[in-house]
Scaffold this motif. Structure first.
Motif, PDB file in Angstrom:
ATOM      1  N   GLN A 145       0.613  -1.112  -0.170  1.00  0.00           N
ATOM      2  CA  GLN A 145      -0.524   0.085   0.281  1.00  0.00           C
ATOM      3  C   GLN A 145       0.607   0.982  -0.223  1.00  0.00           C
ATOM      4  O   GLN A 145       0.603   2.155  -1.038  1.00  0.00           O
ATOM      5  CB  GLN A 145      -0.832   0.413   1.274  1.00  0.00           C
ATOM      6  N   ASN A 146       2.138   1.402   0.725  1.00  0.00           N
ATOM      7  CA  ASN A 146       2.765   2.388   0.539  1.00  0.00           C
ATOM      8  C   ASN A 146       3.909   2.370  -0.093  1.00  0.00           C
ATOM      9  O   ASN A 146       5.391   1.920   0.648  1.00  0.00           O
ATOM     10  CB  ASN A 146       3.070   2.852   2.218  1.00  0.00           C
ATOM     11  N   CYS A 148       7.761   1.488  -1.771  1.00  0.00           N
ATOM     12  CA  CYS A 148       9.382   2.332  -1.894  1.00  0.00           C
ATOM     13  C   CYS A 148       9.453   2.335  -2.557  1.00  0.00           C
ATOM     14  O   CYS A 148       9.149   1.064  -3.896  1.00  0.00           O
ATOM     15  CB  CYS A 148       9.276   2.277  -0.765  1.00  0.00           C
ATOM     16  N   GLU A 250       8.039   6.588  -2.215  1.00  0.00           N
ATOM     17  CA  GLU A 250       8.581   7.283  -1.785  1.00  0.00           C
ATOM     18  C   GLU A 250      10.828   6.884  -2.346  1.00  0.00           C
ATOM     19  O   GLU A 250      10.139   6.059  -2.511  1.00  0.00           O
ATOM     20  CB  GLU A 250       8.849   7.454   0.207  1.00  0.00           C
TER      21      GLU A 250
END
Length: 252
Positions: A145-146, A148, A250
């Motif tokens: 979900q996040n 990198c 990110e």
């Protein structure tokens, strides 16, 4: 009752010229129809007055543009409204909120109520489409979900059938996922029917690089998913078959 062919032509013309001149004079001159006959026929077969129908279609278009990130002023003129203050008043009267509030609430999201309203309106205008599926993308997901930089990301789409008929058994219910262009990955292994009102989440199972994953690069990315991306299924309309979302990767 079957809609007269001339009226179908008028409906198609309206659909394809929402940002242009759709005055009564323009329509009767384009289709060589008496204005009273056109207005009576339109109300009889669609359930809407000609003026109200055009206003609703333009608001639908404005809502679609706002969900895609178009600013309010541009959405106003691109959807055929020539006066900004009039657009804001009409939009708020029909939706119950200002265009700016709607844009903030539904940016990169599906408005299920709007999708159902659009479907109902389409069925009234084109009754021959009753009994067909109508596929929308209710949401786009990604795992992790996040993400990198460097992560292998799998995209999934939540598909909903808002039509009155099931998708056909044995025919692939596919989804294409794009970051930029062309399609980067896809789902093409679901062949079970999707009944009216049902939803299903379809993850990518293949891709242009031989894998079903996307190798994440740092930055802001725009992801678009298209349901029935290669037109295997006959449905009510293909105008609501895509959804776009923005996400951030990110740096590690």
């Amino acid at each position: 009752n079957k809609i007269p062919e001339k009226l179908v032509q008028v409906l198609d013309y309206i659909e394809n010229n929402l940002s242009g001149d759709l005055s009564l004079e323009k329509l009767i001159n384009t289709f060589f129809m008496d204005k009273f006959h056109l207005c009576r026929q339109f109300k009889k077969y669609t359930g809407y007055s000609l003026h109200k129908y055009i206003i609703l279609k333009r608001v639908f278009k404005a809502k679609s543009l706002l969900r895609e990130g178009v600013n309010v002023t541009s959405a106003c003129f691109m959807s055929g409204f020539n006066d900004y203050s009039h657009f804001v008043r009409i939009f708020k009267k029909i939706t119950g909120m200002s265009p700016l509030k709607y844009a903030k609430l539904y940016l990169n999201k599906v408005d299920i109520n709007e999708a159902n309203e659009y479907y109902s309106m389409f069925i009234k205008s084109y009754p021959e489409t009753f009994g067909l599926p109508d596929l929308i993308i209710a949401d786009i997901l990604w795992s992790p979900q996040n993400p990198c930089e460097g992560d292998d990301v799998i995209f999934s789409a939540v598909i909903k059938n808002i039509g009155t008929g099931s998708t056909p058994a044995g025919v692939i219910l596919g989804v294409g996922f794009c970051i930029g262009f062309p399609t980067y990955s896809w789902s093409d292994n679901h062949v079970l029917p999707l009944a009216p009102g049902e939803s299903i989440t379809l993850p990518a199972n293949g891709g242009c690089n031989g894998a079903n994953t996307w190798s994440a690069t740092a930055g802001v990315h725009i992801l678009t998913a298209f349901v029935d991306d290669v037109c295997r299924i006959k449905e009510v309309t293909r105008e609501n078959n895509k959804l776009t979302k923005t996400f951030i990767v990110e740096k590690k």
